[in-house]
Design a protein around this motif. Structure first.
Motif, PDB file in Angstrom:
ATOM      1  N   ASP A 126      10.344  -6.658   0.866  1.00 30.46           N
ATOM      2  CA  ASP A 126       9.530  -7.757   0.353  1.00 30.46           C
ATOM      3  C   ASP A 126      10.345  -9.043   0.250  1.00 30.46           C
ATOM      4  O   ASP A 126       9.868 -10.130   0.591  1.00 30.46           O
ATOM      5  N   SER A 127      11.589  -8.904  -0.183  1.00 31.48           N
ATOM      6  CA  SER A 127      12.479 -10.060  -0.299  1.00 31.48           C
ATOM      7  C   SER A 127      12.775 -10.674   1.067  1.00 31.48           C
ATOM      8  O   SER A 127      12.757 -11.902   1.229  1.00 31.48           O
ATOM      9  N   ILE A 128      13.034  -9.842   2.047  1.00 31.28           N
ATOM     10  CA  ILE A 128      13.317 -10.332   3.403  1.00 31.28           C
ATOM     11  C   ILE A 128      12.066 -10.987   3.988  1.00 31.28           C
ATOM     12  O   ILE A 128      12.130 -12.078   4.548  1.00 31.28           O
ATOM     13  N   VAL A 129      10.925 -10.318   3.829  1.00 29.91           N
ATOM     14  CA  VAL A 129       9.677 -10.830   4.379  1.00 29.91           C
ATOM     15  C   VAL A 129       9.350 -12.205   3.799  1.00 29.91           C
ATOM     16  O   VAL A 129       8.870 -13.088   4.507  1.00 29.91           O
ATOM     17  N   THR A 145       3.317  -3.797   4.830  1.00 27.83           N
ATOM     18  CA  THR A 145       4.122  -2.574   4.727  1.00 27.83           C
ATOM     19  C   THR A 145       5.038  -2.614   3.507  1.00 27.83           C
ATOM     20  O   THR A 145       5.192  -1.613   2.806  1.00 27.83           O
ATOM     21  N   ALA A 146       5.631  -3.767   3.240  1.00 29.15           N
ATOM     22  CA  ALA A 146       6.487  -3.902   2.056  1.00 29.15           C
ATOM     23  C   ALA A 146       5.672  -3.653   0.788  1.00 29.15           C
ATOM     24  O   ALA A 146       6.093  -2.887  -0.095  1.00 29.15           O
ATOM     25  N   LYS A 147       4.522  -4.284   0.689  1.00 25.78           N
ATOM     26  CA  LYS A 147       3.657  -4.107  -0.497  1.00 25.78           C
ATOM     27  C   LYS A 147       3.191  -2.651  -0.601  1.00 25.78           C
ATOM     28  O   LYS A 147       3.122  -2.094  -1.700  1.00 25.78           O
ATOM     29  N   HIS A 148       2.895  -2.033   0.532  1.00 24.58           N
ATOM     30  CA  HIS A 148       2.469  -0.628   0.538  1.00 24.58           C
ATOM     31  C   HIS A 148       3.564   0.276  -0.018  1.00 24.58           C
ATOM     32  O   HIS A 148       3.307   1.158  -0.844  1.00 24.58           O
ATOM     33  N   ASN A 149       4.802   0.074   0.442  1.00 26.47           N
ATOM     34  CA  ASN A 149       5.910   0.909  -0.034  1.00 26.47           C
ATOM     35  C   ASN A 149       6.136   0.728  -1.529  1.00 26.47           C
ATOM     36  O   ASN A 149       6.386   1.702  -2.248  1.00 26.47           O
ATOM     37  N   ILE A 150       6.037  -0.501  -2.003  1.00 22.17           N
ATOM     38  CA  ILE A 150       6.217  -0.764  -3.439  1.00 22.17           C
ATOM     39  C   ILE A 150       5.085  -0.104  -4.231  1.00 22.17           C
ATOM     40  O   ILE A 150       5.333   0.566  -5.242  1.00 22.17           O
ATOM     41  N   ALA A 153       5.543   3.660  -4.316  1.00 23.93           N
ATOM     42  CA  ALA A 153       6.618   4.053  -5.229  1.00 23.93           C
ATOM     43  C   ALA A 153       6.149   3.990  -6.681  1.00 23.93           C
ATOM     44  O   ALA A 153       6.356   4.938  -7.449  1.00 23.93           O
ATOM     45  N   TYR A 154       5.518   2.884  -7.051  1.00 23.17           N
ATOM     46  CA  TYR A 154       5.036   2.767  -8.433  1.00 23.17           C
ATOM     47  C   TYR A 154       4.013   3.851  -8.760  1.00 23.17           C
ATOM     48  O   TYR A 154       4.038   4.427  -9.853  1.00 23.17           O
ATOM     49  N   TYR A 155       3.133   4.143  -7.820  1.00 22.23           N
ATOM     50  CA  TYR A 155       2.135   5.189  -8.039  1.00 22.23           C
ATOM     51  C   TYR A 155       2.823   6.526  -8.330  1.00 22.23           C
ATOM     52  O   TYR A 155       2.460   7.232  -9.269  1.00 22.23           O
ATOM     53  N   ASN A 156       3.804   6.865  -7.514  1.00 18.81           N
ATOM     54  CA  ASN A 156       4.495   8.145  -7.682  1.00 18.81           C
ATOM     55  C   ASN A 156       5.468   8.156  -8.849  1.00 18.81           C
ATOM     56  O   ASN A 156       5.900   9.226  -9.279  1.00 18.81           O
ATOM     57  N   LEU A 157       5.794   6.987  -9.366  1.00 15.54           N
ATOM     58  CA  LEU A 157       6.617   6.895 -10.582  1.00 15.54           C
ATOM     59  C   LEU A 157       5.730   6.839 -11.827  1.00 15.54           C
ATOM     60  O   LEU A 157       6.220   6.608 -12.934  1.00 15.54           O
ATOM     61  N   TYR A 166       0.295  -4.151  -6.700  1.00 14.29           N
ATOM     62  CA  TYR A 166       0.739  -4.279  -5.304  1.00 14.29           C
ATOM     63  C   TYR A 166      -0.335  -3.819  -4.314  1.00 14.29           C
ATOM     64  O   TYR A 166      -0.430  -4.367  -3.214  1.00 14.29           O
ATOM     65  N   ALA A 167      -1.129  -2.845  -4.700  1.00 22.41           N
ATOM     66  CA  ALA A 167      -2.227  -2.421  -3.834  1.00 22.41           C
ATOM     67  C   ALA A 167      -3.228  -3.561  -3.672  1.00 22.41           C
ATOM     68  O   ALA A 167      -3.768  -3.776  -2.577  1.00 22.41           O
ATOM     69  N   LYS A 168      -3.448  -4.287  -4.746  1.00 14.67           N
ATOM     70  CA  LYS A 168      -4.351  -5.438  -4.677  1.00 14.67           C
ATOM     71  C   LYS A 168      -3.787  -6.520  -3.751  1.00 14.67           C
ATOM     72  O   LYS A 168      -4.527  -7.126  -2.978  1.00 14.67           O
ATOM     73  N   LYS A 169      -2.482  -6.715  -3.801  1.00 11.67           N
ATOM     74  CA  LYS A 169      -1.846  -7.677  -2.892  1.00 11.67           C
ATOM     75  C   LYS A 169      -2.020  -7.243  -1.437  1.00 11.67           C
ATOM     76  O   LYS A 169      -2.188  -8.075  -0.557  1.00 11.67           O
TER      77      LYS A 169
END
Length: 181
Positions: A126-129, A145-150, A153-157, A166-169
């Motif tokens: 996300d930072s690079i993008v 893809t960056a937002k999806h990965n974040i 991760a939050y969902y599984n945490l 992030y899903a909304k983003k």
């Protein structure tokens, strides 16, 4: 020798995907290509070849091997290769390559259920993008893809508010593939 590497990599690719899938054969040809490339790396001719933008070919070959190892469940070895690719990608001018290398790392961490690491590499992406050219056709897919990965991760945490944020983003991003979420 560079032509031979490309041919071996193409054969590995044919065995690695689609209806011809045979992980053993794919891994064999990919490793043969990688060994040949590693022999070439010590020569001055190779250094010149690599400086003219061909290190991406090495990364593609290594990613093929990492993908095969991932499919066989050898996530630590796949991750090791993908970290090597990330180091190579850091030297490239095209930072989309670094985003892609980071995304590949998240796949292994996700398979290992290490969602803190998925989050870290998702945030790196996300930072690079955020510093890339929005007019580049790859931008929206990299951003999604960056937002999806974040979000994943939050969902599984078990942090649903952050996952939802992030899903909304993600839903606001128009991608090349026109994902409709």
């Amino acid at each position: 020798d560079t032509s031979r590497i490309r041919i071996l990599a193409a054969i590995a690719n044919c065995y690695g995907w689609a209806e011809n899938f045979n992980s053993d054969s794919a891994l064999y040809y990919a490793q043969e290509a990688l060994q040949l490339q590693q022999k070439m790396m010590v020569s001055d001719e190779y250094r010149l070849w690599a400086k003219t933008g061909h290190s991406f070919e090495l990364m593609r070959l290594k990613e093929l091997i990492a993908s095969l190892l991932h499919s066989l469940g050898n996530y630590p070895k796949a991750l090791e290769i993908r970290f090597e690719n990330l180091k190579l990608a850091e030297k490239e001018k095209d930072k989309f390559i670094m985003v892609n290398a980071s995304d590949n790392i998240t796949a292994d961490y996700s398979a290992m259920k290490d969602y803190y690491s998925v989050l870290n590499y998702g945030k790196l992406m996300d930072s690079i993008v955020s510093r890339l050219n929005v007019a580049d056709p790859r931008f929206s897919n990299a951003q999604w893809t960056a937002k999806h990965n974040i979000s994943l991760a939050y969902y599984n945490l078990h942090l649903p508010d952050s996952a939802f944020y992030y899903a909304k983003k993600m839903t606001a991003i128009k991608t090349y593939y026109n994902y409709d979420y």
